[in-house]
Design an enzyme around this catalytic site. Structure first.
Site, PDB file in Angstrom:
ATOM      1  N   HIS A 168      55.263  64.185  45.834  1.00 43.24           N
ATOM      2  CA  HIS A 168      54.268  64.815  44.963  1.00 43.24           C
ATOM      3  C   HIS A 168      53.505  63.707  44.235  1.00 43.24           C
ATOM      4  O   HIS A 168      54.119  62.777  43.709  1.00 43.24           O
ATOM      5  CB  HIS A 168      54.974  65.733  43.960  1.00 43.24           C
TER       6      HIS A 168
ATOM      7  N   MET B 223      50.970  71.784  52.495  1.00 41.79           N
ATOM      8  CA  MET B 223      50.399  72.496  51.359  1.00 41.79           C
ATOM      9  C   MET B 223      50.695  73.994  51.433  1.00 41.79           C
ATOM     10  O   MET B 223      49.778  74.824  51.471  1.00 41.79           O
ATOM     11  CB  MET B 223      48.886  72.220  51.264  1.00 41.79           C
ATOM     12  N   ARG B 224      51.963  74.314  51.456  1.00 42.68           N
ATOM     13  CA  ARG B 224      52.385  75.712  51.466  1.00 42.68           C
ATOM     14  C   ARG B 224      53.457  75.900  50.412  1.00 42.68           C
ATOM     15  O   ARG B 224      54.316  75.034  50.233  1.00 42.68           O
ATOM     16  CB  ARG B 224      53.020  76.060  52.832  1.00 42.68           C
ATOM     17  N   ILE B 225      53.392  77.034  49.736  1.00 47.02           N
ATOM     18  CA  ILE B 225      54.522  77.425  48.886  1.00 47.02           C
ATOM     19  C   ILE B 225      55.561  78.028  49.818  1.00 47.02           C
ATOM     20  O   ILE B 225      55.207  78.822  50.690  1.00 47.02           O
ATOM     21  CB  ILE B 225      54.072  78.493  47.856  1.00 47.02           C
ATOM     22  N   LEU B 226      56.800  77.657  49.655  1.00 43.07           N
ATOM     23  CA  LEU B 226      57.824  78.120  50.599  1.00 43.07           C
ATOM     24  C   LEU B 226      58.601  79.293  50.011  1.00 43.07           C
ATOM     25  O   LEU B 226      58.804  79.377  48.797  1.00 43.07           O
ATOM     26  CB  LEU B 226      58.794  76.981  50.919  1.00 43.07           C
TER      27      LEU B 226
ATOM     28  N   GLY C  24      48.215  63.411  57.182  1.00 47.60           N
ATOM     29  CA  GLY C  24      49.543  62.951  57.579  1.00 47.60           C
ATOM     30  C   GLY C  24      49.738  61.451  57.467  1.00 47.60           C
ATOM     31  O   GLY C  24      50.486  60.864  58.252  1.00 47.60           O
TER      32      GLY C  24
ATOM     33  N   ASP D  82      57.905  71.965  42.610  1.00 47.34           N
ATOM     34  CA  ASP D  82      57.895  70.566  42.153  1.00 47.34           C
ATOM     35  C   ASP D  82      58.913  70.298  41.037  1.00 47.34           C
ATOM     36  O   ASP D  82      58.670  69.470  40.147  1.00 47.34           O
ATOM     37  CB  ASP D  82      56.486  70.166  41.654  1.00 47.34           C
TER      38      ASP D  82
ATOM     39  N   ALA E 153      50.791  53.642  47.491  1.00 48.55           N
ATOM     40  CA  ALA E 153      52.116  53.530  46.859  1.00 48.55           C
ATOM     41  C   ALA E 153      53.100  54.521  47.501  1.00 48.55           C
ATOM     42  O   ALA E 153      54.262  54.189  47.737  1.00 48.55           O
ATOM     43  CB  ALA E 153      51.994  53.790  45.354  1.00 48.55           C
ATOM     44  N   GLU E 154      52.615  55.708  47.800  1.00 50.48           N
ATOM     45  CA  GLU E 154      53.480  56.713  48.431  1.00 50.48           C
ATOM     46  C   GLU E 154      54.055  56.209  49.749  1.00 50.48           C
ATOM     47  O   GLU E 154      55.215  56.463  50.086  1.00 50.48           O
ATOM     48  CB  GLU E 154      52.694  58.008  48.699  1.00 50.48           C
TER      49      GLU E 154
HETATM   50  C1  GAR Z   1      49.975  63.128  49.458  1.00 49.89           C
HETATM   51  O1  GAR Z   1      49.327  62.374  48.489  1.00 49.89           O
HETATM   52  C2  GAR Z   1      51.044  63.980  48.831  1.00 49.89           C
HETATM   53  O2  GAR Z   1      51.617  63.405  47.681  1.00 49.89           O
HETATM   54  C3  GAR Z   1      50.291  65.218  48.480  1.00 49.89           C
HETATM   55  O3  GAR Z   1      49.414  65.414  49.552  1.00 49.89           O
HETATM   56  C4  GAR Z   1      49.043  64.161  50.070  1.00 49.89           C
HETATM   57  C5  GAR Z   1      49.160  64.231  51.564  1.00 49.89           C
HETATM   58  O4  GAR Z   1      48.562  63.107  52.154  1.00 49.89           O
HETATM   59  N1  GAR Z   1      51.167  66.304  48.308  1.00 49.89           N
HETATM   60  C6  GAR Z   1      50.996  67.276  47.418  1.00 49.89           C
HETATM   61  O5  GAR Z   1      50.046  67.336  46.685  1.00 49.89           O
HETATM   62  C7  GAR Z   1      52.093  68.314  47.400  1.00 49.89           C
HETATM   63  N2  GAR Z   1      51.984  69.141  46.243  1.00 49.89           N
HETATM   64  P1  GAR Z   1      48.866  62.733  53.658  1.00 49.89           P
HETATM   65  O6  GAR Z   1      48.618  63.978  54.487  1.00 49.89           O
HETATM   66  O7  GAR Z   1      47.908  61.660  53.978  1.00 49.89           O
HETATM   67  O8  GAR Z   1      50.264  62.277  53.746  1.00 49.89           O
END
Ligand code: GAR
Length: 329
Positions: A120, A101-104, A24, A156, A184-185
Site C-alpha cells: 500500500h 485494485m479490488r476489495i476482497l 504490474g 489496509d 521504493a516499493e
Molecule cells: C502500487 O503503488 C501499489 O502500492 C498500489 O498500486 C500501485 C500498483 O503499481 N496499490 C494500492 O494502491 C492498493 N491500495 P504497479 O501495478 O506498477 O505495481
C-alpha cells in the site's frame, strides 16, 4: 567459474501467485527478484481482473503462467472464487497482491489468512484507501512511503510486515511523489515477501510460536533443559512436557519433542509419517517423539494436539481433569 551444487539445497521455494490490475511494476520487481540466487520464492502465476493489464503481457513474455477474469457482471464473492481457484490450480502457497485494485470478500480473505500480502502506497496506519500521495502532500507530511502488510478483512489494516520511507520534496505533485514511492516499493516488496515466506524455516520464529503455545497451557513455565528451551508444568513437582531442539545431535530438523504413549505409538507415528516425525536421540528411549517443524506444509493443528497431549500426561490430575472438561465445550 563452474557452478557447484550447494551441499545443503536449502528449504524448498515457496510458490506465490501475484494478483495485479494494472502495469504490474511491483509484480515485475517480485518476479525478477525471484530469479536471484538463493531466492526464497518462485512466481507460479500472475492473475488479473483486467485482461488487458500490461503486467500480464510482461509475465507471459517471461514464461510465467497467467490468468485473467474480468469482474464485470460478477458478484464479488463469485469473482474472488474464480481468481482463488486459479491460484489453487497453480498450487500457490501465498497470494501476493500488487496493485490489485479490488476489495476482497471476507470469506476469501479468511481462507488465506496469513498467506495473503498487500503493498500500500503510504506509511500505514496513515492514509488507508485511495489518493494516498495527495493526502500526504496536503497534510504537509515530510515523509511518505509504502507498507507491506498481511491482508485482513478490514481494508489496509492487517499486520504490518515492513515499511519504507520516501521524503516528500518541495513542489512534489501526487505523480512525482508516486514515481519515487514506486521505486521504493520495488525494493521493499521482494525483500519482505522473501523474509515472510522463509520464516517457517527460521528457528527463531518457530521457537516464538512454540513458546506462545506452550505457555498457553495452564500453570506452565519455561525452564532450560540441557541448554535448550523447554516447558514444564509448574510447582516443585513440575514435569517437562515439551523440548525445543534446534538441529540437535547432527539432525537437520528444528523440532518439538513431546511425550507419546510409549514405544508402540512412537514407532507407529514414525512409520506412518516419516516426513513429520522422528525418534530423537536419548529422548526417544523414553517415548518422546520429535515433530519436525522446519518443513513445508507443517500442520499447526497437529502441533497443538501433541503439545496438549504431552501436557496432559505431565500435568497433575487436578489440572488435566479440569482441562479435559473444558475442552469438551
Ligand atoms: C502500487 O503503488 C501499489 O502500492 C498500489 O498500486 C500501485 C500498483 O503499481 N496499490 C494500492 O494502491 C492498493 N491500495 P504497479 O501495478 O506498477 O505495481
Amino acid at each position: 567459474m563452474a557452478d557447484t551444487a550447494p551441499e545443503h539445497p536449502g528449504p524448498p521455494k515457496a510458490r506465490v501467485a501475484i494478483f495485479i490490475s494494472g502495469t504490474g511494476t511491483n509484480m515485475a520487481a517480485l518476479l525478477y527478484a525471484s530469479r536471484l540466487p538463493g531466492a526464497a520464492y518462485e512466481v507460479v502465476l500472475v492473475a488479473s481482473n483486467q485482461p488487458a493489464a500490461t503486467g500480464l503481457a510482461l509475465a507471459q513474455s517471461e514464461g510465467i503462467a497467467t490468468f485473467s477474469q474480468p469482474h464485470k457482471g460478477m458478484d464479488r464473492a463469485a469473482h474472488d472464487q474464480v481468481m482463488e481457484a486459479a491460484a489453487i490450480r497453480a498450487r500457490a502457497d501465498y497470494i501476493i497482491l500488487a496493485g490489485y485494485m479490488r476489495i476482497l470478500s471476507d470469506e476469501f480473505v479468511r481462507r488465506w489468512h496469513g498467506r495473503m500480502l498487500n503493498i500500500h502506497p503510504s506509511l500505514l496506519p496513515k492514509y488507508r484507501g485511495l489518493d494516498t500521495y495527495q493526502r500526504a502532500i496536503d497534510a504537509g507530511d515530510e515523509t511518505a512511503g509504502a507498507t507491506v502488510h498481511l491482508v485482513s478483512t478490514e481494508l489496509d489494516a492487517g499486520e504490518i510486515l515492513g515499511q519504507i520511507a520516501v521524503t516528500v520534496q518541495p513542489g512534489d505533485s501526487a505523480d512525482s511523489l508516486a514515481r519515487r514511492i514506486r521505486i521504493a516499493e520495488h525494493q521493499l516488496y521482494p525483500q519482505i515477501v522473501a523474509r515472510y515466506v522463509a520464516r517457517q524455516y527460521d528457528a527463531g520464529w518457530l521457537l516464538a510460536q512454540i513458546r506462545r503455545m506452550a505457555l498457553q497451557m495452564p500453570e506452565t513455565e519455561e525452564r532450560e533443559s540441557h541448554g535448550a528451551p523447554a516447558w514444564r508444568t509448574g510447582g516443585k513437582s513440575g514435569k517437562y512436557f515439551a523440548h525445543f531442539a534446534d538441529r540437535h545431535h547432527g539432525v537437520p530438523h528444528v523440532a518439538l519433542l513431546v511425550k507419546t504413549g510409549g514405544q508402540d505409538e512412537l514407532g507407529a507415528l514414525i512409520d506412518n509419517d516419516p516426513d513429520a516425525f522422528f525418534r530423537p536421540a536419548y529422548y526417544g528411549a523414553s517415548g518422546w517423539v520429535g515433530i519436525i517443524l522446519n518443513r513445508p506444509g507443517l500442520d499447526w493443528d497437529q502441533v497443538t494436539y501433541w503439545l496438549q497431549r504431552s501436557w496432559q500426561s505431565a500435568a497433575p490430575k487436578r489440572l488435566s481433569r479440569l482441562f479435559a472438561a473444558a475442552s469438551e465445550f
